[in-house]
Design an enzyme around this catalytic site. Structure first.
Site: not given
Length: 369
Positions: A19, A113-114
């Site tokens: 993350d 983003d993850e």
């Protein structure tokens, strides 16, 4: 239940959840030295804007993503507001995923983003999943000048919970023998799907931590909470059999916009056209087209409406998509005085554009099912 008997604790899987830390805001701070160390809010100002992301400096004041920008301004008067640049964020996200691919092909992105990584067998020559997670974090720091947090565990649930445990720029490893030690103290609000309304119901039952849930049988939890109780029982015992899916099937593509002023139905066509254009461009980038067109509206009093049309032949242009979405205005069925604050256009029942082209000749005679 002891750690040694937690179902799935010794599944043999090795899952890493990565993350990125305050991703959008961190990219802005990286690329603009004047923003470093300052409270940065990615998003617009004004009554109808929301926060897309907040730097950790802004989060110290209570600013969070999805918060109305006006509230963010009140909480942090010195915040620097930056307009989002999603093309740049997507480009950086691709660089991050290229780093992931050095260690495993089994990557399941959740957002820009993850992502989950299954490193059970593919580890890029490294011995352990923990080494993989540290190598990825190091590469992100050294090559992209950003930071990421990581969780390492035997399933996706535990890995995601672990990645939140030591943010920002941290790592948490939940070994099979330590699942209870990690899970039992956790407040239930940390579990996926436990939002404010569910939390209220749990509080009323005296359930505040995972340990509280573990004190009750699955049957009792289902009696109290229905399907939510079943899911809660599984999560509280660290059970998650979902595999990491390298190829996630996209279900829809859409775009929406909150209007500067509340508008009547007859004034929405230009905004529908703009959202159809955005949706079409996004679909084309992904190689998709859709057989179902969706029009989403939100009234001034926040009531959400959705109308859709199933097509025999998918739209072949942004103009065709806009025309179909605009035609759905006739199905809204609201009083003439109704005003609308949000417009969205989407497509679902997606297929690849190659498949669309092949079937178009067969079904040109059909317009609506």
């Amino acid at each position: 239940m002891s750690d040694s008997t937690v179902p799935g604790a010794h599944s043999g899987r090795r899952i890493v959840h990565i993350d990125m830390d305050a991703f959008y805001a961190s990219v802005e701070q990286r690329d603009n030295p004047q923003l470093r160390g300052r409270p940065v809010v990615v998003g617009g100002r004004g009554a109808r804007s929301v926060v897309a992301a907040a730097s950790y400096e802004a989060r110290q004041f209570g600013v969070r993503s999805a918060m109305p920008s006006t509230r963010a301004e009140r909480l942090c008067p010195d915040a620097v507001f930056v307009a989002p640049d999603f093309a740049r964020y997507r480009a950086v996200s691709q660089q991050v995923r290229a780093i992931f691919a050095r260690y495993t092909p089994i990557i399941e992105p959740l957002s820009l983003d993850e992502a989950y990584l299954d490193v059970t067998t593919h580890r890029g020559g490294l011995e352990t999943a923990t080494e993989v997670a540290e190598a990825i974090r190091s590469a992100i720091r050294n090559e992209l000048h950003l930071t990421a947090s990581a969780g390492v565990a035997t399933n996706k649930l535990l890995a995601k919970l672990a990645s939140d445990a030591n943010k920002p720029d941290g790592i948490c490893v939940v070994r099979p023998q330590a699942v209870d030690r990690f899970l039992l103290p956790l407040p239930l609000r940390y579990l996926p799907g436990v939002g404010p309304k569910t939390q209220q119901r749990l509080d009323a039952l005296g359930l505040q931590t995972v340990a509280d849930v573990r004190a009750h049988s699955e049957a009792q939890l289902i009696e109290w909470l229905g399907r939510t109780g079943e899911r809660l029982f599984q999560q509280a015992h660290g059970i998650d059999e979902r595999p990491v899916q390298a190829e996630r099937v996209r279900k829809s593509v859409s775009a929406e916009d909150t209007l500067a002023d509340d508008l009547p139905l007859e004034a929405l066509a230009p905004h529908i056209n703009a959202m159809a254009e955005k949706t079409w461009r996004a679909a084309q980038r992904g190689g998709y087209n859709g057989r179902t067109v969706i029009l989403k509206l939100k009234t001034a009093d926040f009531r959400i409406l959705s109308r859709h049309a199933s097509l025999g032949t998918p739209p072949d242009s942004a103009r065709a998509l806009a025309d179909c979405a605009t035609a759905l205005l006739d199905r809204v069925g609201m009083p003439a005085a109704t005003r609308f604050r949000l417009v969205g256009v989407g497509m679902t029942n997606l297929q690849t554009t190659a498949a669309s082209d092949a079937e178009a000749e067969v079904e040109q005679h059909r317009l609506f099912d």
